[in-house]
Scaffold this active site. Structure first.
Site, PDB file in Angstrom:
ATOM      1  N   ASP A 119      -3.507   1.677  -0.162  1.00 46.94           N
ATOM      2  CA  ASP A 119      -2.739   1.753   1.141  1.00 46.94           C
ATOM      3  C   ASP A 119      -1.566   0.767   1.194  1.00 46.94           C
ATOM      4  OD1 ASP A 119      -3.906   4.165   1.557  1.00 46.94           O
ATOM      5  OD2 ASP A 119      -4.965   3.511   3.442  1.00 46.94           O
ATOM      6  N   TYR A 174      -0.987   8.263  -1.548  1.00 50.06           N
ATOM      7  CA  TYR A 174      -1.902   9.180  -1.119  1.00 50.06           C
ATOM      8  C   TYR A 174      -1.566  10.571  -0.712  1.00 50.06           C
ATOM      9  CZ  TYR A 174      -6.724  10.625   0.608  1.00 50.06           C
ATOM     10  OH  TYR A 174      -7.890  11.193   0.699  1.00 50.06           O
TER      11      TYR A 174
END
Length: 240
Positions: free
Chosen positions: A88, A147
């Site tokens: 992330d 993602y």
């Protein structure tokens, strides 16, 4: 003869629950894993399900791994593409390597694995492929451009491949989980997790077994008229 299933990322979390659900349906299951050999050994000891090690982001390794499973357990009838990672960061901070690793594993892994087993499924006129997407591939998520892009790509990949398999008896579907009570979600800071749960209409995190039950239906004989679909299991957090 029992159906043979491969579940990628199958030795923990959602993958483990899927392996158990398919085993309990009478299938012979192979659990793929990438790194933690001790965890895989413990999984096999506890469940009796054999674990096979290869990296789904490696095309050649997927070909070799699926061949090993077929030679050991029999032709592959069912594939569940569950393996996934996170790296992330906002795009201002996200490195190209973090982008590439997530795309190559989460989305590339679906291609690599399907490429390895799809011809055999078509040849035998029966197959089930279930790809694990995500609510964040449907709605997006701050700090997860890699993602979200990979998981959104899985949903498109599913619809396209379903059209290639339909007349050969091969169904291809996706499941888009919401926030599930796994190690990955447990790593989220407590105050952030509280805010996430507050946005889920049913008022709780999901359980891995709830995802596994959806996978089990899509992989069953009874699921043969469902293809190209994405089943959202998210407690009502995202509806469309």
């Amino acid at each position: 003869m029992a159906r043979v299933a491969i579940v990628t990322g199958g030795t923990r979390g959602i993958g483990e629950a899927i392996c158990l659900a398919l085993r309990d349906m009478g299938m012979t299951v192979a659990a793929n894993y990438a790194g933690n050999a001790d965890r895989a050994a413990a999984f096999t000891k506890a469940t009796g399900i054999r674990a096979f090690r290869w990296d789904v982001s490696d095309h050649d390794a997927c070909q070799a791994g699926c061949t090993e499973v077929a030679e050991t357990l029999g032709p592959v009838d069912v594939l569940v593409n569950n393996a996934g990672i996170t790296r992330d960061g906002t795009i201002m901070k996200l490195s190209y390597q973090a982008w590439k690793e997530v795309i190559d594993t989460n989305l590339g892994g679906c291609f690599n694995m399907a490429k390895a087993v799809f011809p055999g499924m078509r040849a035998q006129n029966w197959g089930r492929i279930v790809n694990i997407g995500s609510i964040n591939g449907q709605a997006g998520q701050y700090g997860q451009v890699n993602y979200a892009a990979a998981k959104s790509g899985i949903h498109g990949f599913t619809k396209a491949l379903a059209q290639e398999g339909a007349r050969a008896g091969v169904t291809v579907n996706a499941i888009a989980p919401g926030y599930i009570d796994t190690d990955m979600v447990a790593a989220v800071p407590g105050e952030v997790l509280e805010k996430i749960v507050a946005r889920i209409p049913v008022g709780r995190l999901g359980q891995a077994q709830e995802i596994a039950r959806g996978v089990a239906f899509l992989c069953s004989e009874e699921g043969g008229f469902v293809t190209g679909s994405t089943l959202s299991i998210n407690g009502g957090q995202h509806m469309y």
